[in-house]
Write a protein that holds these residues in place. Structure first.
Motif, short mmCIF file in Angstrom:
data_model
loop_
_atom_site.label_atom_id
_atom_site.label_comp_id
_atom_site.label_asym_id
_atom_site.label_seq_id
_atom_site.Cartn_x
_atom_site.Cartn_y
_atom_site.Cartn_z
N ALA A 87 0.80 -1.22 0.00
CA ALA A 87 0.00 0.00 0.00
C ALA A 87 0.84 1.27 0.00
O ALA A 87 0.33 2.35 -0.29
CB ALA A 87 -0.93 0.00 1.22
N ASN A 88 2.13 1.14 0.32
CA ASN A 88 2.95 2.35 0.44
C ASN A 88 4.42 2.04 0.22
O ASN A 88 4.82 0.88 0.04
CB ASN A 88 2.74 3.00 1.82
CG ASN A 88 2.91 2.00 2.96
OD1 ASN A 88 3.92 1.30 3.03
ND2 ASN A 88 1.90 1.90 3.82
N LEU A 89 5.23 3.08 0.27
CA LEU A 89 6.66 2.96 0.01
C LEU A 89 7.35 2.07 1.02
O LEU A 89 8.25 1.28 0.68
CB LEU A 89 7.30 4.35 0.00
CG LEU A 89 8.80 4.43 -0.27
CD1 LEU A 89 9.12 3.81 -1.63
CD2 LEU A 89 9.27 5.88 -0.22
N GLU A 90 6.97 2.16 2.30
CA GLU A 90 7.60 1.37 3.34
C GLU A 90 7.41 -0.12 3.10
O GLU A 90 8.35 -0.92 3.26
CB GLU A 90 7.04 1.76 4.72
CG GLU A 90 7.46 3.13 5.24
CD GLU A 90 6.83 4.28 4.46
OE1 GLU A 90 5.72 4.08 3.90
OE2 GLU A 90 7.45 5.36 4.39
N GLU A 91 6.21 -0.51 2.70
CA GLU A 91 5.94 -1.92 2.43
C GLU A 91 6.70 -2.40 1.20
O GLU A 91 7.17 -3.54 1.16
CB GLU A 91 4.43 -2.13 2.25
CG GLU A 91 3.64 -1.94 3.53
CD GLU A 91 2.15 -2.16 3.34
OE1 GLU A 91 1.42 -2.11 4.34
OE2 GLU A 91 1.71 -2.40 2.19
N LEU A 92 6.84 -1.53 0.21
CA LEU A 92 7.62 -1.88 -0.98
C LEU A 92 9.08 -2.09 -0.60
O LEU A 92 9.72 -3.07 -1.03
CB LEU A 92 7.50 -0.78 -2.02
CG LEU A 92 8.41 -0.90 -3.25
CD1 LEU A 92 8.13 -2.19 -4.00
CD2 LEU A 92 8.23 0.29 -4.19
N LYS A 93 9.64 -1.20 0.20
CA LYS A 93 11.04 -1.32 0.62
C LYS A 93 11.26 -2.59 1.44
O LYS A 93 12.30 -3.25 1.32
CB LYS A 93 11.46 -0.09 1.43
CG LYS A 93 11.62 1.17 0.60
CD LYS A 93 12.08 2.33 1.46
CE LYS A 93 12.34 3.58 0.62
NZ LYS A 93 12.77 4.73 1.48
#
Length: 344
Positions: A114-120
């Motif tokens: 859902a967001n950049l943190e989860e992608l990272k």
């Protein structure tokens, strides 16, 4: 004990080796005819290993006209997160996004972020090639199995499976975890859901409030499969045939498709291919709980026979079967990649 009894009484949860044991003898028979156990690669000559093992999803997507599948970015293992974000910006892909390994294993490693943190976080754990896709905006999903003998002008649909996602509905007093435990199919996924959602499972949903905990129709991730083969029609067959003709040397496999309404799908409108699976495809309509193991064996035998006949015809056309040495090399590479995916 409750879950153990549920798994014993419902063959869809039996171990792969047990379900496929009778089919093993048919495979040996066709292997003797082909003079190799790796006869599956010629069923789809332009897909690596026919789509049976060590195949690449991005290479399969590249065979499909782009209008039929969601925007997809390929990320090579060890690519820096800075470069990934740069490519996402160029491709104009925005959250939420679907991340999945370039080589699949029954839904393992697939995650909606859902967001950049989860992608990272996903990127940090992934030591394998993976894909980043736009979320498909349609709610319904089917798997459509297609076969075509190379000497025939037109193929046919041999089965359709509809999918019910792992969705829980609130009663105003139970936590999400308690709601999960009310359905054995869902409870079997509890450990993986606890790992993914953690304390979020302690939330109490309002009465009638629904949440989709696994937004993709994978049986191994808790989806219920329903045999919808009665929906096979000339119009739908024409739609699948039109797509298949644009995929070079594709003869055997399953289209997993998300769509808005079935009427629109039959008219070739408002749908998107989630994945195209090749020789390793199962006729997943067999997993409908109403079907017996005997029905499953009959359908598995029918489809493996199709695969052998198609592969034999293509082999005679010059698309050679894999030798034992070549096949074992691909099999080892396949398992090495799977071990990385399972560990994420």
């Amino acid at each position: 004990m409750k879950l153990f009894i549920h798994k014993v009484l419902n063959w869809e949860y039996w171990p792969f080796g047990l379900v496929y044991f009778p089919i093993f003898f048919l495979w040996i028979y066709y292997s003797i005819q082909a003079k190799t156990i790796f006869f599956f690669n010629s069923a789809n000559p332009k897909i690596k290993n026919g789509g049976f093992m060590n195949e690449s999803k991005i290479e399969i997507y590249d065979l499909i006209p782009q209008q039929y599948y969601p925007k997809t970015l390929f990320v090579k293992a060890n690519t820096s997160v800075t470069e990934v974000l740069k490519q996402l910006e160029i491709a104009q892909q925005n959250f939420p996004l679907i991340l999945k390994p370039d080589m699949g294993l029954r839904g393992n490693g697939v995650k909606k972020v859902a967001n950049l943190e989860e992608l990272k976080d996903y990127h940090a754990k992934a030591d394998f090639d993976f894909l980043i896709q736009d979320v498909i905006p349609f709610e319904n999903e089917v798997g459509i199995f297609y076969v075509k003998l190379p000497n025939e002008a037109k193929g046919k649909i041999t089965g359709i499976v509809s999918k019910e996602y792992l969705i829980v509905e609130g009663d105003g007093s139970s936590t999400i975890e308690e709601l999960i435990k009310k359905t054995p199919r869902f409870e079997l996924q509890l450990k993986s859901l606890q790992k993914e959602y953690k304390d979020k499972l302690l939330k109490v949903l309002l009465k009638g409030e629904k949440i989709n905990l696994v937004p993709y129709g994978n049986h191994a991730r808790g989806a219920k499969f329903i045999d919808s083969s009665h929906l096979i029609s000339p119009k739908l067959t024409d739609v699948i045939e039109t797509i298949s003709k644009d995929i070079s040397e594709f003869y055997f496999g399953r289209f997993d498709i998300m769509f808005n309404t079935f009427e629109e799908l039959e008219n070739g409108q408002n749908f998107s291919i989630v994945e195209l699976n090749g020789s390793a495809s199962e006729p997943t309509h067999i997993y409908d709980p109403k079907h017996s193991i005997f029905f499953a064996w009959k359908e598995l035998a029918r489809h493996i026979t199709y695969m052998y006949k198609i592969g034999k015809y293509n082999n005679d056309r010059g698309f050679k079967f894999l030798s034992y040495k070549e096949g074992m090399k691909e099999y080892k590479a396949h398992n090495e990649c799977l071990n990385k995916i399972v560990s994420i």
